[in-house]
Design an enzyme around this catalytic site. Structure first.
Site: not given
Ligand SMILES: [Zn+2]
Length: 389
Positions: A94, A282, A320, A322, A325, A351
């Site tokens: 930025d 973003d 999820c 991930c 999880c 996560h």
């Molecule tokens: Zn997750």
């Protein structure tokens, strides 16, 4: 510096939603894309290996922070930001303008630039459009942003017009400097360009006023950049107003360039703004909220410290896949957070970023298959901004 190597290929359209590919000196970005924020050269609580495991395509670095510490000169001598932080995928930096407005101990806006005192040691600094261009050339990001005048909160029409017009004048100076570095580097021997081919994006300002946005688009397109961003939103205006400004502004931008919406947003914002033609996003929200114990799930935010999760052995988000999880329960994550374990920030951030990046993957797929509206509707039905109970 040679000419920018930034390219954009529009692959599919589904309504106004776009599926594309941005080419940078450090590889290709599949869009629509969310960029995790790595403020000081690190996405807080995560390693670069974690980011690769999440299949992060590009990260964002903050010019204000890196300029103050460790300094763009030091980073340039270390080979540029990619080499310094050990990340060889694309980076966007930025302009630092937003941080000057929100963090600096004191700031004074002059035509020359923004004068401010460092939030670290109170030292006095001046960021001009030219200086910000030089700093980013030394950092060597793949995408550099021009310095613009930011509004910390929604402004009245007169203030919004003044800031927009100054931003246009600053954008012209930033572009002139960038072209000088590209074509006549010998005239600026003090600047160590670490990424030849860096692209520069212009920023559309104008607050919440459609006429000012249109004016800003025309003036910024006249200057001519590799691509364009929409700035000055998500500063406290109602979300419907933000959607309206995006819906007004995005179609005015060139079809054959990526469009970047700065600093937005909530998970449902991603779908709503892709639906209005945005390609790049973003936001600090997924990582900042993770550190504050808020998990963003397919059903809505989950506040992990709540007593109701004390013995809840379910994963944070049953839908999820991930790392967090797949391996850990709400009960354990609550314990880590309350005990102040650093691992809490790491697991929550893994996560939340997975949720954001996976949402973008599903968006890209849906655009290709022409089912984006269906996904948008499903998301709207399942996701609620109210914390789960
Ligand atoms: Zn997750």
């Amino acid at each position: 510096m040679t000419d920018s190597t930034l390219g954009f290929r529009l692959l599919n359209k589904d309504g106004a939603a776009r599926r594309g590919e941005v080419t940078t000196p450090h590889g290709v970005i599949q869009t629509p894309c969310f960029m995790p924020v790595g403020t000081r050269g690190a996405v807080k609580s995560l390693t670069q290996r974690d980011l690769l495991d999440l299949d992060t395509q590009i990260i964002l670095g903050n010019t204000y922070h890196l300029y103050l510490r460790p300094g763009d000169g030091l980073i340039a001598r270390c080979g540029g930001l990619h080499a310094f932080i050990g990340w060889d995928r694309p980076i966007l930096t930025d302009s630092g303008g937003y941080q000057v407005f929100s963090l600096a101990a004191m700031r004074r806006i002059k035509e020359e630039g923004a004068e401010f005192r460092s939030h670290l040691d109170g030292s006095l600094h001046m960021l001009t459009p030219e200086r910000v261009t030089d700093i980013q050339a030394q950092l060597g990001s793949d995408i550099a942003m021009v310095l613009d005048e930011c509004m910390a909160s929604p402004a009245g029409p007169d203030a919004a017009r003044d800031a927009m017009q100054r931003s246009v004048r600053w954008a012209r100076r930033a572009r002139d400097r960038q072209l000088q570095l590209r074509h006549d580097a010998a005239s600026a021997p003090e600047v160590l360009v670490t990424n030849p081919g860096q692209a520069q994006f212009g920023i559309i300002q104008g607050g919440v006023c459609p006429e000012l946005r249109t004016e800003s688009v025309q003036a910024t397109l006249d200057i001519g950049f590799e691509a364009y961003a929409i700035g000055g939103l998500s500063v406290g205006e109602p979300v419907e107003v933000m959607y309206d400004v995006v819906g007004h502004t995005a179609p005015l931008l060139p079809e054959d360039r990526p469009r970047y919406l700065m600093g937005t947003g909530m998970p449902d914002d991603l779908l709503e703004c892709v639906a209005r033609g945005i390609d790049l996003f973003d936001c600090v929200l997924p990582t900042r909220n993770a550190r504050n114990g808020q998990l963003l799930t397919s059903r809505g935010p989950l506040v992990i410290k709540n007593a109701r999760y004390a013995e809840d052995m379910a994963p944070p988000d049953p839908d999820c896949a991930c790392y967090t999880c797949r391996h850990f329960s709400r009960a354990y994550l609550r314990h880590l957070f309350i005990a102040g374990e650093m691992t809490a920030a790491t697991l929550n951030s893994l996560h939340n970023l997975h949720f954001y990046l996976d949402t973008m993957r599903r968006i890209r797929e849906a655009i290709v298959f022409g089912s984006f509206e269906k996904l948008r509707l499903e998301f709207r039905q399942t996701y609620s901004r109210r914390p789960q109970i």
